[in-house]
Design an enzyme around this catalytic site. Structure first.
Site, short mmCIF file in Angstrom:
data_model
loop_
_atom_site.label_atom_id
_atom_site.label_comp_id
_atom_site.label_asym_id
_atom_site.label_seq_id
_atom_site.Cartn_x
_atom_site.Cartn_y
_atom_site.Cartn_z
N CYS A 1 -100.02 -13.75 27.11
CA CYS A 1 -101.48 -13.80 26.97
C CYS A 1 -102.11 -14.26 28.28
CB CYS A 1 -101.87 -14.74 25.83
SG CYS A 1 -101.14 -14.26 24.24
N CYS B 1 -103.60 -17.91 28.56
CA CYS B 1 -102.79 -19.04 28.06
C CYS B 1 -102.98 -20.28 28.93
CB CYS B 1 -101.32 -18.65 28.02
SG CYS B 1 -100.23 -19.97 27.42
N CYS C 1 -92.30 -18.75 25.96
CA CYS C 1 -92.98 -17.83 25.04
C CYS C 1 -92.55 -16.40 25.35
CB CYS C 1 -94.50 -17.96 25.18
SG CYS C 1 -95.42 -17.04 23.91
#
Length: 362
Positions: free
Chosen positions: A88, A91, A84
């Protein structure tokens, strides 16, 4: 000599005994390459546990199969990549490996799922548009809708890698595109990690909403409620965007993913209480498309397939993998998934998920 490869390995058929030594050597090398490619892919699946950060194929889940009636994989979430471009902080499916199955093997697994009763496939990650700039994902979407004729094909993405030409090429085959957005304040998104540099996550969100409208793809929103956004009122923004569904998740801890010594994330600071989550839901009770997902509902009512096509059992607060459906089949692997079909139906997991049945005004 005629040589070809299939999913098991390489087969050779002697159709003529007349062949030059050079040609014979060339075909033998070609056959060996086919065999090694197939074996290498299977070895990577079976030895995933020896790679840094991946769970063992022989896991605790292997010793506690589910009892009772056979489970049907009606709706499957296939996380075919873990990579990714966002970070975040909460996550719970992190980039512990860069492995992605070869396209034809992924298609074989999807066909097995369809034959076992799958009606809906959801592609996720990681960020699914990152691998091969979304072309790999597009080919899977097209295969599932065109070849397998699944009623519903959907994607969950952070939206940062999506371009209009993807819709032009693959949009007809996609029912639902869900974009993750946790806040309508850019500074909050930066704090959470749902950002790349100084690019505006929100500007991109509205652009994708417009593309979905233009190319007739149902637009959906996903939000993870955590300490940074729990007091926010998103009613006005959600109403303006007009998604077909707004999935609201409570921040969830998964050992080895976003919690614990082996984790790549430390999500403890994002966790909110049940009361805080309920207060957020109450504040948004006027939003008709809101679909709440508490931690209790999330743990065992989702069928999650990882990058090796192994079902992940989250019941114990971690992700214990089954063996790959490519190796043992769907019926055997799903026994170790921890999937609660009754909870799946209770939480409204089955809904009008084909855009042909949504009767949307484009």
């Amino acid at each position: 000599v005629t040589c070809w490869c299939d999913s098991v390995g390489s087969k050779m058929q002697i159709s003529s005994v007349v062949a030059s030594p050079g040609r014979l050597l060339q075909l033998c090398i070609s056959t060996l390459c086919c065999v090694l490619t197939s074996v290498f892919s299977k070895v990577r699946r079976w030895t995933a546990g020896t790679c840094k950060g991946t769970a063992s194929p022989v896991s605790p889940a292997d010793s506690r199969p589910d009892e009772g009636e056979a489970q049907t994989p009606t709706s499957v979430n296939y996380h075919f990549t873990r990579k990714c471009n966002y970070k975040c902080g909460f996550c719970f499916h992190t980039a512990k490996t860069s492995f992605v199955l070869p396209l034809e093997e992924a298609k074989s697994g999807l066909r097995l799922l369809k034959e076992s009763g799958m009606e809906k496939i959801n592609f996720s990650g990681g960020e699914p548009f990152l691998h091969e700039k979304g072309d790999f994902l597009g080919k899977l979407v097209q295969f599932c809708k065109q070849d397998l004729q699944l009623p519903s094909v959907s994607i969950v993405s952070n939206g940062s890698m999506i371009r209009e030409n993807w819709f032009q090429k693959y949009g007809d085959h996609l029912d639902i595109l869900a974009i993750s957005c946790d806040s309508f304040d850019e500074a909050t998104n930066q704090l959470i990690g749902r950002a790349q540099g100084r690019k505006s996550h929100l500007d991109n969100l509205y652009k994708i909403r417009d593309w979905c409208q233009q190319y007739k793809v149902a637009f959906k929103l996903n939000s993870v409620i955590n300490t940074f956004n729990v007091d926010e009122d998103m009613t006005e923004s959600i109403t303006e965007l007009g998604p077909v569904r707004w999935k609201v998740f409570q921040c969830l801890l998964i050992d080895g993913e976003n919690a614990g010594e082996e984790a790549l994330r430390e999500a403890e600071r994002f966790v909110i209480s049940e009361q805080q989550f309920q207060e957020f839901l109450d504040r948004h009770s006027s939003v008709s498309c809101l679909v709440p997902e508490s931690n209790e509902k999330m743990r065992n009512s989702y069928l999650i397939l990882d990058e090796y096509m192994r079902f992940l059992d989250c019941r114990e607060g971690r992700k214990d993998p089954s063996k790959s459906i490519l190796d043992v089949g769907v019926k055997e692997a799903i026994r170790f998934s921890g999937f609660d079909e009754k909870m799946f139906l209770k939480r409204g997991g089955k809904y009008v998920w084909s855009k042909a049945d949504m009767k949307l005004e484009w």
